[in-house]
Design a protein around this motif. Structure first.
Motif, short mmCIF file in Angstrom:
data_model
loop_
_atom_site.label_atom_id
_atom_site.label_comp_id
_atom_site.label_asym_id
_atom_site.label_seq_id
_atom_site.Cartn_x
_atom_site.Cartn_y
_atom_site.Cartn_z
N SER A 194 0.84 -1.19 0.00
CA SER A 194 0.00 0.00 0.00
C SER A 194 0.88 1.24 0.00
N GLN A 195 0.34 2.32 -0.54
CA GLN A 195 1.08 3.58 -0.55
C GLN A 195 1.29 4.09 0.86
N LEU A 196 0.25 3.92 1.67
CA LEU A 196 0.30 4.46 3.03
C LEU A 196 -0.14 3.39 4.01
N LEU A 197 0.64 3.24 5.07
CA LEU A 197 0.20 2.39 6.17
C LEU A 197 -0.23 3.30 7.30
N LEU A 198 -1.43 3.09 7.78
CA LEU A 198 -1.93 3.87 8.90
C LEU A 198 -1.97 2.93 10.10
N ALA A 199 -1.01 3.11 10.99
CA ALA A 199 -0.86 2.18 12.11
C ALA A 199 -1.16 2.91 13.41
N HIS A 200 -2.17 2.45 14.12
CA HIS A 200 -2.59 3.10 15.36
C HIS A 200 -2.27 2.16 16.52
N ASN A 201 -1.33 2.53 17.33
CA ASN A 201 -0.85 1.68 18.43
C ASN A 201 -0.58 0.24 17.96
N PRO A 202 0.29 0.08 16.96
CA PRO A 202 0.41 -1.25 16.35
C PRO A 202 1.03 -2.30 17.26
#
Lengths: 547, 349
Positions: free
Chosen positions: A463-471
């Motif tokens: 993916s172009q962007l990884l959006l990781a929230h408290n991974p």
């Protein structure tokens, strides 16, 4: 500002060095106040605690160190009467006691502050503290004596709170003080703190440690659960390291160096000298890989974005930032300052009230989630159980969620069963997900393994962007290391990552730039060279004109 | 960490199958045991009663046909419940959808009674499915538009359908010769052909089996069915991962209406050839029991439905020959459900 005293780390280090040596010296002569002997606890086939022993001395802060899944919280839940051990004894002052419920624990003067506070939001501080205790002037609800007692405790231990403030108006740091005061008000002599520094700013952490020291000096004992080595080293007198449900050792703070503790935490399989996680502790600032020398084109552009929460109030209030190719952009902040709303607006789950979001020069402000998931964005949600997991489905069905319409898994509307099973089996082994296989019921997975499913899924598709929230929430240390290496690999291959995290150490370790979110506004953006934990801490609590 | 081959013989995971079957067998056994005590206390011969209940269907051709005819509406009613159930929605309106589907089928069969079978039969069947869909679309729309609880609205729609069938059978197409509210028969071409003529077994059986297979393939093998199951497992997570959850809710409820409407059309076109007030019998309740015993598993539904059909036919025989109230079997069925649900609780401990 409620933060007192220890603003600078220099003072703090001096302060703790002075006290832990004293604590160790005293502990030599006295009998331990509490002993847990050969505690065993199993959940189904999983051995959570395998004959773990722990002894807690008077007047000490005892660190319980270990990664996620090591059994720290389980052990303390046994002590607090939440779990019944399968075997083993608990001795208080040398006498065997039975603890069947938290009520028993409190009657033995043992109190616990959980990671998630159980408080009545609409009640005042004093009402929350007295709730469940007998009132001398019952049935008349005269809280004046309670207020006085709380005031004394607060003053004595540096836990100042406004007793009349409503809980819902308070910051996490203050709410934690309320929780500690709750235990002190019930007269506990042994206080258990489960990961108390989650969601605290560095200043609040220092303040908490100061209070713990005051409690110990007043004769109490504190058991302090954490996975952060630096915290136990700065506040604890003795440290017990747990790994995979077993005690590795108990040592005084000065009896071993950091390397010993780290190796004990992670076991033999992981090479600590080469690890990312401990690179900052080694003072190795070169890790991770430095940012690209030339500015790269932006992948994600967020412009003046406003997002409303469920109550119709602005949760994100005019945020503007860019995340570039080959960059890890961090968003710091105490939980509940608009992180979730920001993430969901980028993912197309929540509508924008104003502003614009652009990914790769394409406006996506009104794009649907299903279209964003087509090679543009992948997402690791913060609340894995609520926002990312299908408990009644299989592991394989979980691993393909969001990608089930892609050609890899789908032909003419039919699922490619074989491809799904094979891809799932590969992800299970690559991401070390402990399960019986792709067709295993998802409900059988533990929290850490569910998090691995979240990560495996998000990273399984480019993916172009990884959006990781408290991974890395809920992961053990080798798994965290694994995730960090994956994020770095993305960075090296020129992909962008937006890392929203409440773990400041994680952001400082991984990010090229860190922006801080406070009440829906971005209050500062620092480059890696200018990272300053305390400055970010001030921004996290809303102070923008830092020193 | 993957232990793919554990417990597999000839590609079949026998441990998994055993794990899923044993609780059922135990629950059935326990239910019969408990009900047997009641039957004995009432002064009847429990063993003889069970012999009648379990084996009537297999003793005569007639018993067999009766069972298969019972099976058709039961399996469709059960699927009308389990399909929305897979998406986490509760369709308790199968009864109303059956009635309105039957009205639609009857209407088409009477209005176009002169058409040849090749046109009229599909028209009757599809009109039943369509009317069932419309009846289910109303609660679905109320859910979508006003977020009204579908359990409540689907149940209430049943009551409206009772008045509707009464109106149709006594006012619109009333058969003056009948003593009970009944319409005139539908055209000859609208009747389902017979597979066996004596005792008569109509081709609705084939439709039911075909539909059950299609539903199983849809829910288990397709991406659309995957979205249904994902939504049922966790609607919030499904939304976060791009599934149009409101659409799935509506679709699943309307599909439930299609299935229930179909069962009504088959009752008219196959069994009665006219609309009779009360033709819905207690199929809704039995459908719910079947769906819940099968725990929403669409592969298990036809088998459970067949089992319940056997019990139902056996119950009538028991009532006729031994004078034991047929309701006893209803108690057994309810007890099976209770014990299946209990076995879940026991296993979790």
């Amino acid at each position: 500002m409620s933060i007192i005293g220890c603003e600078s780390s220099g003072f703090h280090t001096l302060f703790t060095k002075a006290v832990y040596s004293k604590g160790v010296a005293e502990s030599m002569v006295e009998q331990p106040i509490l002993q847990m002997k050969d505690i065993r606890k199993t959940f189904g086939n999983v051995v959570a605690l395998n004959n773990v022993s722990l002894s807690l001395n008077r007047k000490e802060v005892h660190g319980l160190l270990g990664g996620n899944g090591a059994g720290k919280t389980t052990l303390m839940n046994v002590l607090y009467g939440l779990y019944k051990p399968d075997a083993g004894d608990i001795l208080l002052d040398g006498e065997k006691i039975q603890i069947r419920s938290p009520k028993d624990a409190i009657s033995h003067k043992i109190g616990m502050v959980h990671q998630h506070f159980l408080q009545v939001d609409s009640f005042s501080v004093v009402e929350n503290i007295v709730l469940g205790t007998p009132l001398a002037n019952n049935p008349r609800l005269d809280l004046a004596p309670a207020r006085k007692k709380i005031g004394q405790l607060a003053e004595h231990f540096g836990l100042e709170v406004e007793t009349e403030a409503r809980i819902e108006d308070l910051s996490m740091g203050i709410r934690q003080r309320v929780e500690i005061l709750k235990a002190l008000y019930r007269g506990v002599k042994i206080l258990i703190l489960d990961e108390p520094t989650t969601n605290l700013t560095p200043q609040e952490v220092d303040h908490l440690f100061h209070s713990l020291r005051a409690m110990v000096n007043a004769g109490m004992s504190v058991a302090f659960i954490t996975h952060k080595l630096r915290e136990v080293l700065s506040v604890c007198d003795r440290i017990t390291v747990l790994r995979q449900g077993e005690t590795v050792f108990t040592l005084g703070r000065s009896e071993a160096d950091e390397e010993t503790f780290v190796q004990a935490m992670v076991g033999e399989e992981m090479d600590v000298g080469d690890s990312l996680i401990f690179s900052r502790q080694r003072g190795d600032e070169s890790q991770p890989a430095p940012a690209a020398a030339e500015p790269q084109p932006p992948t994600l552009r967020v412009q003046d974005v406003c997002v409303l929460n469920e109550a119709g109030l602005p949760a994100v209030d005019g945020c503007t930032f860019t995340a570039h190719q080959g960059e890890i952009l961090g968003i710091a902040g105490v939980a509940g300052n608009g992180q979730l709303e920001l993430a969901e607006s980028i993912m197309g789950i929540r509508p924008l009230a104003a502003g614009e979001i652009i990914i790769n020069d394409t406006p996506v402000s009104t794009a649907k989630t299903v279209d964003l998931l087509q090679d543009l964005v992948t997402y690791i949600p913060e609340d894995r159980l609520q926002d990312g997991y299908l408990p009644t489905a299989t592991v394989a069905q979980n691993l393909i969620l969001g990608f089930h319409r892609k050609p890899t898994y789908n032909r003419h509307g039919f699922l490619k069963r074989r491809a799904i099973l094979q891809a799932s089996a590969e992800l299970i082994s690559e991401y070390n997900i402990i399960t019986q296989g792709p067709n295993d019921a998802a409900a059988n997975l533990s929290g850490g393994n569910i998090q691995r499913v979240m990560i495996a899924r998000a990273l399984s598709y480019p993916s172009q962007l990884l959006l990781a929230h408290n991974p890395t929430r809920g992961l053990d240390i080798p798994s965290m290391e694994f995730v960090y290496r994956k994020l770095l690999a993305r960075k090296e291959s020129g992909q962008a990552t937006l890392l929203i995290s409440e773990d400041l150490d994680e952001l400082l370790l991984m990010c090229d730039r860190i922006a801080t979110l406070y009440r829906g506004k971005l209050v500062g953006l620092l480059k890696r060279a200018d990272f300053d934990k305390y400055q970010i801490g001030r921004m996290m609590s809303g102070v923008t004109n830092g020193k | 960490m993957v232990n793919e081959n554990a417990g597999r013989i000839l590609g079949l995971d026998y441990r998994k199958i055993a794990n899923q079957t044993i609780p059922y067998v135990a629950a059935v056994g326990a239910a019969f045991l408990a009900a047997g005590i009641f039957i004995a206390l009432m002064g009847f011969d429990a063993l003889k009663a069970y012999n009648t209940i379990l084996f009537t269907s297999f003793k005569t051709t007639n018993g067999m046909v009766q069972t298969l005819l019972k099976f058709v509406p039961l399996v469709l009613q059960a699927l009308a419940f389990t399909v929305p159930f897979a998406a986490g929605k509760f369709n308790i309106g199968g009864e109303g959808q059956l009635i309105v589907g039957a009205i639609g089928a009857t209407g088409a069969g009477i209005i176009f009674s002169d058409l040849p079978a090749v046109l009229l039969l599909p028209l009757v069947i599809l009109s039943g499915a369509l009317f069932g869909a419309i009846w289910a679309a109303i609660p679905a729309w109320l859910l979508y538009r006003f977020n009204m609880n579908e359990i409540l609205t689907t149940v209430l729609m049943n009551f409206i359908s009772f008045s509707l069938i009464d109106y149709v059978a006594t006012k619109v197409w009333r058969d003056p010769a009948a003593g009970h509210p009944t319409t005139i028969p539908i055209g000859q071409g609208g009747q389902l052909p017979l597979l066996i003529s004596s005792p008569p077994l109509h081709a609705g059986l084939l439709i039911a089996i075909f539909v059950a297979v299609v539903i199983y393939i849809y829910t288990d093998k397709t991406s659309a069915g995957y979205e249904l199951i994902a939504t049922g497992a966790n609607p919030k997570a499904s939304r976060v991962y791009g599934i149009n959850v409101p659409r799935i809710f509506i679709l699943s409820l309307v599909l439930g209406g299609v299935l229930a409407g179909l069962s009504g059309a088959i009752e008219v076109s196959g069994s009665h050839h006219r609309l009779i007030e009360g033709l819905q019998s207690n199929y809704l309740l039995l459908g719910l029991i079947i769906g819940l015993i099968a725990k929403g598993n669409n592969l298990a539904v036809p088998f459970v439905a067949l089992f319940i059909a056997i019990l139902e036919v056996g119950a009538s025989a028991m009532q006729r020959t031994m004078m034991i109230p047929g309701e006893m079997v209803f108690i057994v069925e309810a007890l099976i459900l209770v014990f299946v649900l209990l076995s879940d609780v026991v296993r979790r401990r």
